[in-house]
Write an enzyme that holds these catalytic residues in place. Sequence first.
Site, PDB file in Angstrom:
ATOM      1  CG  ASP A 484      -7.428   0.104   1.936  1.00  0.00           C
ATOM      2  OD1 ASP A 484      -7.646   0.332   0.746  1.00  0.00           O
ATOM      3  OD2 ASP A 484      -6.307  -0.162   2.394  1.00  0.00           O
TER       4      ASP A 484
HETATM    5  C1  BGC Z   1      -7.764  -2.390   7.491  1.00  0.00           C
HETATM    6  C2  BGC Z   1      -7.089  -1.333   6.682  1.00  0.00           C
HETATM    7  C3  BGC Z   1      -6.262  -1.971   5.619  1.00  0.00           C
HETATM    8  C4  BGC Z   1      -7.070  -2.956   4.809  1.00  0.00           C
HETATM    9  C5  BGC Z   1      -6.178  -3.682   3.846  1.00  0.00           C
HETATM   10  C6  BGC Z   1      -8.535  -3.312   6.605  1.00  0.00           C
HETATM   11  O1  BGC Z   1      -9.096  -4.329   7.368  1.00  0.00           O
HETATM   12  O2  BGC Z   1      -8.589  -1.799   8.452  1.00  0.00           O
HETATM   13  O3  BGC Z   1      -6.271  -0.526   7.512  1.00  0.00           O
HETATM   14  O4  BGC Z   1      -5.732  -0.994   4.763  1.00  0.00           O
HETATM   15  O5  BGC Z   1      -7.706  -3.878   5.645  1.00  0.00           O
HETATM   16  O6  BGC Z   1      -6.766  -4.580   3.052  1.00  0.00           O
HETATM   17  C1  NOJ Z   2      -3.559   0.530   5.704  1.00  0.00           C
HETATM   18  C2  NOJ Z   2      -3.250   0.374   4.257  1.00  0.00           C
HETATM   19  O1  NOJ Z   2      -1.989  -0.214   4.122  1.00  0.00           O
HETATM   20  C3  NOJ Z   2      -3.283   1.670   3.520  1.00  0.00           C
HETATM   21  O2  NOJ Z   2      -3.128   1.455   2.149  1.00  0.00           O
HETATM   22  C4  NOJ Z   2      -4.565   2.390   3.802  1.00  0.00           C
HETATM   23  O3  NOJ Z   2      -4.486   3.622   3.149  1.00  0.00           O
HETATM   24  C5  NOJ Z   2      -4.794   2.560   5.273  1.00  0.00           C
HETATM   25  N1  NOJ Z   2      -4.741   1.303   5.928  1.00  0.00           N
HETATM   26  C6  NOJ Z   2      -6.117   3.229   5.602  1.00  0.00           C
HETATM   27  O4  NOJ Z   2      -7.184   2.384   5.359  1.00  0.00           O
END
Ligand code: BGC
Ligand code: NOJ
Length: 798
Positions: A484
């Site tokens: 993400d």
């Molecule tokens: C996090 C990710 C997460 C995303 C969700 C980010 O700040 O680092 O792990 O999946 O937010 O919106």
């Molecule tokens: C957490 C999120 O829930 C997941 O959808 C994502 O793939 C990972 N973070 C990596 O960014």
Amino acid sequence: MKQYGYFDDDVREFVITDPATPWPWINYLGCEDFFSLVSNTAGGYCFCKDAKFRRILRYRYNGVPMDSGGRYYYIKDGDSVWNPGWKPCKTPLDRYECRHGMGYTRIIGEKDGLRCEVLFFVPKGGRCEVHRVRLTNTGAAVKRVQLWSFVEWCLWNASTDMENFQRNLSTGEVEVGDRILYHKTEYRERRDHYAFFGANRPFDGFDTDRESFLGPYNGFDTPQQVFAGTSGNSVAHGWSPVASHRFDLTLEAGKSEELIFVLGYVENPPEAKFSAPGIINKAPAEELLEAFGTPAKADAAFAALKGYWDGLLCRFQLESAVPELDRTVNIWNQYQCMVTFFMSRSASYFESGIGRGMGFRDSNQDLAGIVHLIPDRARQRILDIAATQFPDGGCYHQYQPLTKRGNHDIGGGFGDDPLWLIFGTVAYIKETGDFSILEEKVPFDNQPGTEKTLLEHLKISFARVADNLGPHGLPLIGRADWNDCLNLNCFSDNPDESFQTTENKTEGSRAESLMIAGLFVAEGKDFAELLSQPAVSADPAYVDEVREAVSRMETAVKQHGWDGEWFLRAYDYYGRKIGSSENAESKIFIESQGWCGMARIGADEGLCGKALDAASKYLECEYGLVLNAPAFSSYIKDYGEISSYPQGYKENGGIFCHNNPWVIIAEAMAGRADDAWRHYCKISPAFAKDQSLRKVEPYVFCQMVAGAEAAHPGEGKNSWLTGTAAWTWKTVSEFILGIKPQYDGLLVEPCIPQHIGSYRVRRRFREAEYDLTIRLTGKGGSFRIPYRPGFQALEIEL
Ligand code: BGC
Ligand code: NOJ
């Protein structure tokens, strides 16, 4: 090394012996639609169906001291006031123990010859928490003691509850019975639900107004009524409604008193909301209290809950020479998969319950952890998720569990999302053999009249990626792929905008993802295999098209995605390489090594082996494989959120445990058992030695453990709700132990170090029950077990 607790495998519990754990160590109660988070000091909250819209107890995230608020029992014994769970009073106890089990938590506190044991559980079929409180006088003299209960109500919407005080402080309403205290805020208008906290005997006093109970300037640790030995008998009008009962008890020497509390949630149909003008219909609450309000009934409900979990966990049981592996496989990994499936990424001590609901990609991946346990619920989940897809194959990134509607605030546009629907559906059908799900009619964006079969949804998911390729013939990344935080179409200078939703330069975007390329090849092969099953009768020309698209992608990866020693990670907006030896930082990323490795792209030419060697060489540290190395040392506008994290944390050089299994599976597919095992042990909590360093619960996987470049390597965060649960389950069950569900049976194909010798797996599979003894002789290979209902015991030498 300080230890705060230990595993008690015989009863499937983790036992905490010191309440001052480095971070609250929590458990989850509930397995239908009423859920609770309960910490080792009885902190936490509960909700029905939706942690944002139907929050029952108020909880202050990031409070001081941490983990304040929960279901507290206060005891006054002479001048001493204490809680069985130590908090909030923190009066030193003579003995403390918290046992987190499967869907229940038992907390025992003992002081001055008085023992208080509280069993918390959410019964099957009841929208409530049951608290079974047993007080025992272990001394030789009679004791007169007082017991108070205490909870604080949330005004339902957990988000506005924390914001809209000009309204909230005036809306609170309660009713008071002789055993039950009711919370009915907003029931007068559009809500059809209320909450209650009842005891199985009439109380000696009560409070429903927070300040009357605590005192206006006191915390939960010094409630004025408790210290005075009284109750205010307060009736809340606005401000902050709470519920507290008081009982004055006399305990003969050696004798126990047992009280049962029920904290419940009731929905009434519109015509039955009121029993008299302004008076709520209390019958359902009374029934719920009645249903669990005697020791015999509470016993029966607790036994039923235990039976439920026994029935589930016996579906996959391992006996091996490695106790850490057995407890992970038999108990905690499966349990975490269930919890993660229920919660998606909504409510934990790191997810506030008001942010993200159910993630499209997250929930699809979670299925892999539970299809063997609760296939019917997996089926429904797949259909719910598919209904949040758009007609063009894109999909909402998240949806709200209460409404099951896509979340407009975040929308769609994540390049990888559609492919996960294929992943989830394949996992479900391989486990169940239920091809009929493909014929289910599912709408788009939940719009009636737009229904197409699930199989059509899968086809448009595939096409969505196949038809959206960039200049190198690789998939366009969109807002981000699985990571993400790799935001290649967001160029943000503004700290007030979201990395996930800002796409401020999309024209001519060429950003492409090697992670999606690997995912596409792996899932494309799975999809072609599914389509080729006799039960699907797909058009052979279409199956060929799928295979050709997969093969074109393989060629593109080999031509444009190979850096010489490992797979590139992406091409940015300008067509420049990311994750290449040419880059100054983050020369290598884990995701593309894992996915291209699992897709076996270029395996014959040795690419997978080299990529895996590179992962071990450049990404591995003491606690697992970091996501990228070296981590970004400053913010890079062209890359987005990934470079916003300090080095070693989260997506910037953290050990993002979710993606370690991809490498482990790729290692197993390459037949490299020792590498697979080493990587697996590093991220598995049961093998972690230092509970203080790890900080979070020693019984569940983390989303992230701080990486080698962090200030505190090895420190865990984001425990519980993570795709790590399902992926480590898939890894250990299918690739290490090698029990692989296939459309027509099981394939036994282990990849486990030879020194483990032999092991036994008892596995339910559809209507079959297998008792498999697998002896590792070193000859390797696989063993096919065609599906046939009934019991089979097999000894397999591999
Ligand atoms: C996090 C990710 C997460 C995303 C969700 C980010 O700040 O680092 O792990 O999946 O937010 O919106
Ligand atoms: C957490 C999120 O829930 C997941 O959808 C994502 O793939 C990972 N973070 C990596 O960014």
